[in-house]
Design a protein around this motif. Structure first.
Motif, mmCIF file in Angstrom:
data_model
loop_
_atom_site.group_PDB
_atom_site.id
_atom_site.type_symbol
_atom_site.label_atom_id
_atom_site.label_comp_id
_atom_site.label_asym_id
_atom_site.label_seq_id
_atom_site.Cartn_x
_atom_site.Cartn_y
_atom_site.Cartn_z
ATOM 1 N N MET A 154 0.845 -1.193 0.000
ATOM 2 C CA MET A 154 0.000 0.000 0.000
ATOM 3 C C MET A 154 0.884 1.249 0.000
ATOM 4 N N ALA A 155 0.367 2.323 -0.570
ATOM 5 C CA ALA A 155 1.117 3.578 -0.632
ATOM 6 C C ALA A 155 1.504 4.082 0.760
ATOM 7 N N GLY A 156 0.662 3.867 1.739
ATOM 8 C CA GLY A 156 0.922 4.371 3.081
ATOM 9 C C GLY A 156 1.944 3.578 3.875
ATOM 10 N N ALA A 157 2.452 2.490 3.304
ATOM 11 C CA ALA A 157 3.457 1.657 3.982
ATOM 12 C C ALA A 157 4.387 1.065 2.933
ATOM 13 N N LEU A 158 5.181 1.917 2.316
ATOM 14 C CA LEU A 158 6.073 1.464 1.241
ATOM 15 C C LEU A 158 7.225 0.634 1.809
ATOM 16 N N PRO A 159 7.524 -0.496 1.181
ATOM 17 C CA PRO A 159 8.562 -1.402 1.690
ATOM 18 C C PRO A 159 9.966 -1.012 1.233
ATOM 19 N N LEU A 160 10.306 0.264 1.387
ATOM 20 C CA LEU A 160 11.604 0.793 0.954
ATOM 21 C C LEU A 160 12.203 1.638 2.078
ATOM 22 N N GLY A 161 13.518 1.741 2.075
ATOM 23 C CA GLY A 161 14.190 2.590 3.034
ATOM 24 C C GLY A 161 14.144 4.055 2.637
ATOM 25 N N ASP A 162 14.521 4.924 3.549
ATOM 26 C CA ASP A 162 14.573 6.358 3.274
ATOM 27 C C ASP A 162 15.502 6.647 2.101
ATOM 28 N N GLY A 163 15.055 7.511 1.187
ATOM 29 C CA GLY A 163 15.891 7.955 0.071
ATOM 30 C C GLY A 163 16.359 6.841 -0.856
ATOM 31 N N ASP A 219 -5.520 6.496 2.743
ATOM 32 C CA ASP A 219 -4.978 7.656 3.443
ATOM 33 C C ASP A 219 -3.973 8.357 2.521
ATOM 34 N N PRO A 220 -4.460 9.262 1.647
ATOM 35 C CA PRO A 220 -3.560 9.937 0.705
ATOM 36 C C PRO A 220 -2.416 10.682 1.380
ATOM 37 N N THR A 221 -2.670 11.296 2.530
ATOM 38 C CA THR A 221 -1.605 12.027 3.224
ATOM 39 C C THR A 221 -0.469 11.090 3.604
ATOM 40 N N ALA A 222 -0.797 9.928 4.147
ATOM 41 C CA ALA A 222 0.235 8.952 4.519
ATOM 42 C C ALA A 222 0.966 8.440 3.283
ATOM 43 N N GLY A 223 0.231 8.189 2.203
ATOM 44 C CA GLY A 223 0.858 7.704 0.976
ATOM 45 C C GLY A 223 1.827 8.713 0.384
ATOM 46 N N LEU A 224 1.430 9.969 0.353
ATOM 47 C CA LEU A 224 2.312 11.011 -0.179
ATOM 48 C C LEU A 224 3.527 11.213 0.722
ATOM 49 N N ALA A 225 3.327 11.137 2.026
ATOM 50 C CA ALA A 225 4.455 11.260 2.957
ATOM 51 C C ALA A 225 5.443 10.103 2.763
ATOM 52 N N GLU A 226 4.922 8.908 2.526
ATOM 53 C CA GLU A 226 5.787 7.756 2.276
ATOM 54 C C GLU A 226 6.575 7.929 0.973
ATOM 55 N N MET A 227 5.914 8.431 -0.061
ATOM 56 C CA MET A 227 6.623 8.678 -1.320
ATOM 57 C C MET A 227 7.758 9.675 -1.101
#
Length: 163
Positions: free
Chosen positions: A82-91, A107-115
């Motif tokens: 899901m966009a709100g819990a991306l399985p990647l590290g920072d940067g 939760d678009p806000t969480a997804g955009l913050a994760e991106m």
């Protein structure tokens, strides 16, 4: 059990989606330009991968099993997430993109913050106002008519947003 993707149950209504999805070259050009010089790109909510840049290393993320199953074989496999819990590290990636998907996120806000968290450079979002989309009568023919129908309804030219 098949997981729904936001407001759309792709296991039910996404049958044949990849065969109907068509890339609009003018939209693809804008997205690829916005990605800049990025060599790695995260695509969130990939569905058929219509706008994935072939000349870059793509990390594809999609929550729907039925959309992952329809992904063309010439594209990189998608990771179910899901966009709100991306399985990647920072940067982790140079750039990220989300094309006509944010309106389906729980939760678009969480997804955009994760991106933003996983991306060193530009975050490219192509979205629309669902109320305008419903009023233009193109929901039944989505996605093939969406770019041409929206072209006549937008009120301002696309512009990049910087965080």
């Amino acid at each position: 059990m098949t997981q729904s993707a936001g407001d759309v149950d792709y296991a039910r209504c996404g049958i044949g989606y990849a065969g109907r999805r068509r890339t609009d070259p003018s939209i693809a050009a804008l997205i690829h330009e916005a990605l800049g010089s990025a060599q790695t790109a995260l695509n969130v909510g990939v569905s058929a991968g219509s706008y994935e840049p072939a000349e870059r290393h793509v990390v594809a993320v999609e929550p729907s099993e039925s959309m992952i199953a329809q992904r063309p074989s010439h594209l990189v496999p998608a990771t179910r997430a899901m966009a709100g819990a991306l399985p990647l590290g920072d940067g982790t990636v140079d750039a990220s993109m989300a094309v006509i998907t944010v309106h389906q996120w729980p939760d678009p806000t969480a997804g955009l913050a994760e991106m933003r968290r996983v991306t060193r450079g530009p975050v490219v979002i192509l979205t629309f106002d669902p109320t305008e989309w419903a009023s233009c009568g193109c929901r039944s023919t989505y996605p093939s008519s969406l770019p041409s129908r929206l072209a006549g309804t937008h009120r301002s030219p696309p512009s990049p947003l910087r965080w």
